[in-house]
Design a protein around this motif. Structure first.
Motif, PDB file in Angstrom:
ATOM      1  N   TRP A  87       0.927  -1.034   0.175  1.00 23.19           N
ATOM      2  CA  TRP A  87      -0.058   0.001   0.057  1.00 23.19           C
ATOM      3  C   TRP A  87       0.914   1.294   0.063  1.00 23.19           C
ATOM      4  N   LEU A  88       1.992   1.359   0.648  1.00 25.63           N
ATOM      5  CA  LEU A  88       2.912   2.399   0.917  1.00 25.63           C
ATOM      6  C   LEU A  88       3.468   2.719  -0.260  1.00 25.63           C
ATOM      7  N   THR A  89       3.813   1.576  -1.076  1.00 22.28           N
ATOM      8  CA  THR A  89       4.577   1.649  -2.288  1.00 22.28           C
ATOM      9  C   THR A  89       3.723   2.132  -3.405  1.00 22.28           C
ATOM     10  N   LEU A  90       2.661   1.564  -3.607  1.00 22.03           N
ATOM     11  CA  LEU A  90       1.656   1.741  -4.661  1.00 22.03           C
ATOM     12  C   LEU A  90       0.735   3.061  -4.297  1.00 22.03           C
ATOM     13  N   GLY A  91       0.284   2.938  -3.276  1.00 21.06           N
ATOM     14  CA  GLY A  91      -0.995   4.085  -2.990  1.00 21.06           C
ATOM     15  C   GLY A  91      -0.250   5.552  -2.724  1.00 21.06           C
ATOM     16  N   VAL A  92       0.503   5.336  -1.596  1.00 15.99           N
ATOM     17  CA  VAL A  92       0.982   6.720  -1.056  1.00 15.99           C
ATOM     18  C   VAL A  92       2.103   6.941  -1.941  1.00 15.99           C
ATOM     19  N   GLY A  93       3.283   6.239  -2.233  1.00 16.84           N
ATOM     20  CA  GLY A  93       4.276   6.606  -3.015  1.00 16.84           C
ATOM     21  C   GLY A  93       4.113   6.960  -4.496  1.00 16.84           C
ATOM     22  N   LEU A  94       3.845   5.596  -5.238  1.00 17.54           N
ATOM     23  CA  LEU A  94       3.653   5.896  -6.709  1.00 17.54           C
ATOM     24  C   LEU A  94       2.616   6.675  -7.169  1.00 17.54           C
ATOM     25  N   LEU A  95       1.575   6.578  -6.479  1.00 19.54           N
ATOM     26  CA  LEU A  95       0.206   7.279  -7.092  1.00 19.54           C
ATOM     27  C   LEU A  95       0.272   8.656  -6.554  1.00 19.54           C
ATOM     28  N   GLY A  96       0.773   8.735  -5.203  1.00 16.84           N
ATOM     29  CA  GLY A  96       1.072  10.018  -4.614  1.00 16.84           C
ATOM     30  C   GLY A  96       2.022  10.990  -5.403  1.00 16.84           C
TER      31      GLY A  96
END
Length: 146
Positions: A87-96
């Motif tokens: 979640w942190l990689t995809l949602g918060v990091g990548l898409l953020g």
């Protein structure tokens, strides 16, 4: 520490993807506008960043639907779990790093300052409304694939 690292790496990749898509769409729209004689530089509708924010809303919805809302709400409680790191990689990091409300806001102000009030309103309201609809669609897609 690992959580901060995956957010940073994801955010960097997301920012690069945003730059590439925004540049490609903006150049494509600019070529069409110059062939038709429409659109002065600085006054064109921000199609590139709109494409970024709408595709990012859909993608974030898919991630949330796929991983489950409970994970996004409880990530702080389980910072080292594989699901939380995803979640942190995809949602918060990548898409953020990929989406950007600040650029959309600035584009809206620039349109208004250039006298294109209807385009400014369309950008502000249209982007927000379409992004919300795409996020909802993405959640449904994510739930279907989970």
């Amino acid at each position: 520490m690992i959580a901060a690292l995956v957010v940073a790496v994801g955010g960097g990749v997301g920012a690069i993807l945003r730059f590439l898509l925004d540049t490609w769409v903006t150049r494509s729209a600019g070529r069409r506008a110059s062939r038709s004689g429409a659109g002065q530089p600085g006054h064109r509708f921000p199609w590139g960043i709109t494409a970024v924010n709408l595709s990012g809303s859909l993608a974030l919805g898919v991630v949330v639907g796929w991983l489950g809302r409970g994970l996004t709400d409880s990530a702080a409680a389980h910072p080292g779990s594989p699901a939380t790191l995803l979640w942190l990689t995809l949602g918060v990091g990548l898409l953020g790093g990929y989406t950007t409300m600040s650029t959309a806001s600035l584009d809206t102000v620039r349109l208004a300052q250039s006298g294109r009030i209807a385009a400014a309103a369309g950008n502000a309201l249209g982007t927000l409304g379409a992004a919300a609809l795409l996020a909802a669609a993405g959640i449904l897609i994510g739930q279907a694939i989970s």
